[in-house]
Scaffold this motif. Structure first.
Motif, PDB file in Angstrom:
ATOM      1  N   LEU A  30       0.817  -1.213   0.000  1.00 54.09           N
ATOM      2  CA  LEU A  30       0.000   0.000   0.000  1.00 54.09           C
ATOM      3  C   LEU A  30       0.851   1.263   0.000  1.00 54.09           C
ATOM      4  N   ALA A  31       2.154   1.081  -0.107  1.00 53.55           N
ATOM      5  CA  ALA A  31       3.041   2.244  -0.121  1.00 53.55           C
ATOM      6  C   ALA A  31       2.680   3.166  -1.289  1.00 53.55           C
ATOM      7  N   GLY A  32       2.421   4.405  -0.984  1.00 55.80           N
ATOM      8  CA  GLY A  32       2.057   5.374  -2.010  1.00 55.80           C
ATOM      9  C   GLY A  32       0.599   5.326  -2.404  1.00 55.80           C
ATOM     10  N   MET A  33      -0.171   4.402  -1.812  1.00 54.83           N
ATOM     11  CA  MET A  33      -1.593   4.277  -2.127  1.00 54.83           C
ATOM     12  C   MET A  33      -2.422   5.131  -1.169  1.00 54.83           C
ATOM     13  N   HIS A  34      -3.587   5.538  -1.621  1.00 54.19           N
ATOM     14  CA  HIS A  34      -4.539   6.242  -0.758  1.00 54.19           C
ATOM     15  C   HIS A  34      -5.945   5.919  -1.225  1.00 54.19           C
ATOM     16  N   ALA A  35      -6.918   6.168  -0.337  1.00 53.26           N
ATOM     17  CA  ALA A  35      -8.294   5.749  -0.597  1.00 53.26           C
ATOM     18  C   ALA A  35      -8.853   6.350  -1.880  1.00 53.26           C
ATOM     19  N   ALA A  36      -8.438   7.556  -2.212  1.00 57.68           N
ATOM     20  CA  ALA A  36      -8.974   8.218  -3.410  1.00 57.68           C
ATOM     21  C   ALA A  36      -8.625   7.456  -4.679  1.00 57.68           C
ATOM     22  N   MET A  37      -7.591   6.609  -4.622  1.00 62.53           N
ATOM     23  CA  MET A  37      -7.194   5.849  -5.805  1.00 62.53           C
ATOM     24  C   MET A  37      -8.264   4.828  -6.201  1.00 62.53           C
ATOM     25  N   LEU A  38      -9.162   4.486  -5.266  1.00 60.52           N
ATOM     26  CA  LEU A  38     -10.258   3.578  -5.592  1.00 60.52           C
ATOM     27  C   LEU A  38     -11.215   4.190  -6.607  1.00 60.52           C
ATOM     28  N   LEU A  39     -11.144   5.522  -6.776  1.00 59.47           N
ATOM     29  CA  LEU A  39     -12.002   6.190  -7.743  1.00 59.47           C
ATOM     30  C   LEU A  39     -11.375   6.277  -9.123  1.00 59.47           C
ATOM     31  N   ALA A  40     -10.154   5.745  -9.265  1.00 65.24           N
ATOM     32  CA  ALA A  40      -9.540   5.664 -10.592  1.00 65.24           C
ATOM     33  C   ALA A  40     -10.355   4.691 -11.448  1.00 65.24           C
ATOM     34  N   PRO A  41     -10.342   4.840 -12.764  1.00 61.33           N
ATOM     35  CA  PRO A  41     -11.216   4.014 -13.624  1.00 61.33           C
ATOM     36  C   PRO A  41     -11.080   2.513 -13.407  1.00 61.33           C
ATOM     37  N   LEU A  42      -9.853   2.007 -13.230  1.00 61.39           N
ATOM     38  CA  LEU A  42      -9.659   0.562 -13.111  1.00 61.39           C
ATOM     39  C   LEU A  42     -10.306  -0.006 -11.850  1.00 61.39           C
ATOM     40  N   PRO A  43      -9.915   0.429 -10.638  1.00 55.86           N
ATOM     41  CA  PRO A  43     -10.567  -0.136  -9.448  1.00 55.86           C
ATOM     42  C   PRO A  43     -12.049   0.214  -9.358  1.00 55.86           C
ATOM     43  N   LEU A  44     -12.421   1.410  -9.828  1.00 51.06           N
ATOM     44  CA  LEU A  44     -13.832   1.790  -9.786  1.00 51.06           C
ATOM     45  C   LEU A  44     -14.662   0.895 -10.711  1.00 51.06           C
ATOM     46  N   GLY A  45     -14.137   0.592 -11.891  1.00 49.14           N
ATOM     47  CA  GLY A  45     -14.843  -0.291 -12.810  1.00 49.14           C
ATOM     48  C   GLY A  45     -15.046  -1.677 -12.227  1.00 49.14           C
ATOM     49  N   ILE A  46     -14.018  -2.178 -11.522  1.00 51.25           N
ATOM     50  CA  ILE A  46     -14.138  -3.497 -10.894  1.00 51.25           C
ATOM     51  C   ILE A  46     -15.148  -3.454  -9.754  1.00 51.25           C
ATOM     52  N   MET A  47     -15.049  -2.428  -8.901  1.00 52.00           N
ATOM     53  CA  MET A  47     -15.974  -2.333  -7.771  1.00 52.00           C
ATOM     54  C   MET A  47     -17.422  -2.225  -8.233  1.00 52.00           C
ATOM     55  N   LEU A  48     -17.684  -1.348  -9.198  1.00 54.18           N
ATOM     56  CA  LEU A  48     -19.057  -1.189  -9.680  1.00 54.18           C
ATOM     57  C   LEU A  48     -19.521  -2.438 -10.427  1.00 54.18           C
TER      58      LEU A  48
END
Length: 407
Positions: free
Chosen positions: A283-301
């Motif tokens: 998780l180094a360099g990661m933050h919660a807002a990155m979940l709104l990037a197209p790739l993770p957001l597309g998977i989550m939705l």
């Protein structure tokens, strides 16, 4: 009162036990990847294990052998499970097969479409469309068992059948869309070996070892063909006899022997090892807002919206068209809650993410989306089913199983 050894025995013989070990192994991999032992964890997962006889196409790391080698056994057990249900179980008639199969198809198309819509215009991540298409039965089954009478026996069977079909559809997707360039010489060898397995089945060879040997040769041929080598488990499973030579179905069939041997190996060995090797990302360099990037957001939705909409929508359509009936003791509200649980994607989702984005930072974002979407799907499905009124199982029409629970 049960003794402590009794509790341990119950744990290791229950579906929840296997899911618990898989979860613990995955958490351990994640914790190690974000601890002071991160370098040791990376060394362990990338440990060189090349076999010169397999050539450059062969797995060359410990994680590669788990994903390309041991997971073949997982796909083999999936095929054996569905064959058993079709031959003598809860999928032995076309009407019993229709409802979970239709739900699985809808549950594949809708999340793939959702992902594609969210990531439209991002060609570099378009290959991830199949990541949210599969349901992980290892985690959904313990949740619905914990809900007790709130989920009828027939509904549990429907969900498990749907998860199995999900896995089969995921295997087909892997075969069609995630291979490399095809090599016809190796493909011809694949067809020849498959034909030999088919001939052994037709001729009544009812011992396991010839099929096991054929499966190994098939794995090597697939490895060089450009198709994914884990398909060897699928093809071998299709040709394993469900009847001994000249006799009726019984427990000593090659199918049953193989399932009985491999079941514990896959549950307590292969899947936890896969989770440990693949769930660890930093998780180094990661933050919660990155979940709104197209790739993770597309998977989550895809998992949270596409999956339940696809499963629930196509299932209700099949019922309205009288193709099949709802499982016994199952209301539409229960069906919707179970459809929410179908958004739990883990094993196949992580597997496909590694194929879609090999040696890429995108795979870490994909895993973030898989974990977040799966956790939210599990919580929302459990809350829905836990706090809705308990349906009266006695007054529903018959469906996938007898109306009386506990049979």
């Amino acid at each position: 009162m049960r003794s402590f050894p009794d509790h341990i025995r119950r744990f290791f013989t229950s579906p929840a036990g296997g899911a618990g070990i898989l979860l613990l192994a995955s958490i351990l991999g994640f914790v190690l990847a974000n601890s002071s032992w991160a370098a040791d964890y990376e060394t362990l997962t990338t440990w060189p294990m090349a076999v010169s006889l397999l050539g450059p196409q062969g797995p060359d790391t410990s994680a590669g052998w788990v994903s390309d080698g041991l997971m073949t056994l997982f796909f083999l057990t999936v095929i054996l499970e569905i064959k058993t249900e079709i031959i003598s179980g809860h999928l032995s008639s076309s009407r019993q097969i229709a409802l979970p199969l239709i739900g699985a198809v809808g549950g594949m198309m809708a999340p793939a479409l959702t992902y594609s819509l969210v990531t439209h215009g991002h060609a570099d991540i378009s290959d991830g469309w199949a990541i949210p298409v599969a349901t992980d039965a290892a985690f959904t089954l313990p949740i619905i068992l914990a809900l007790g009478p709130r989920v009828s026996t027939a509904a549990r069977i429907w969900l498990m059948a749907l998860a199995i079909f999900d896995d089969v559809l995921g295997i087909i997707v892997i075969a069609l869309f995630y291979g490399t360039s095809l090599y016809w010489g190796a493909l011809i060898a694949v067809f020849i070996i498959a034909a030999v397995l088919a001939c052994m089945n037709r001729s009544g060879i009812a011992t396991v070892w010839p099929y096991a040997a054929g499966g190994v040769f098939l794995w090597v041929a697939l490895l060089h063909s450009g198709l994914h080598p884990t398909l060897a488990g699928v093809i071998t499973g299709l040709f394993l006899p469900a009847k001994p030579s000249g006799g009726p179905i019984r427990q000593s069939t090659p199918l049953d022997i193989t399932a009985r041997i491999l079941g514990p190996v896959v549950t307590w060995g292969v899947l936890p090892l896969f989770g440990f090797m693949n769930a660890g990302f930093s998780l180094a360099g990661m933050h919660a807002a990155m979940l709104l990037a197209p790739l993770p957001l597309g998977i989550m939705l895809g998992l949270l919206i596409g999956k339940p909409v696809g499963v629930f929508g196509t299932t209700m359509l099949a019922v309205r068209l009288k193709i099949a009936t709802l499982p016994s003791g199952t209301s539409t509200k229960t069906l919707f809650g179970l459809s929410l649980l179908c958004g739990i994607g883990f094993t196949i989702s992580i597997f496909i993410s590694g194929l879609a984005f090999p040696a890429s930072q995108f795979v870490i974002l994909a895993k973030m989306g898989i974990f977040a979407g799966s956790v939210i799907a599990a919580i929302s499905g459990w809350l829905w089913l836990r706090f809705m009124p308990v349906p009266d199982h006695r007054v529903r029409p018959s469906g996938l199983a007898p109306a009386r629970d506990g049979q």
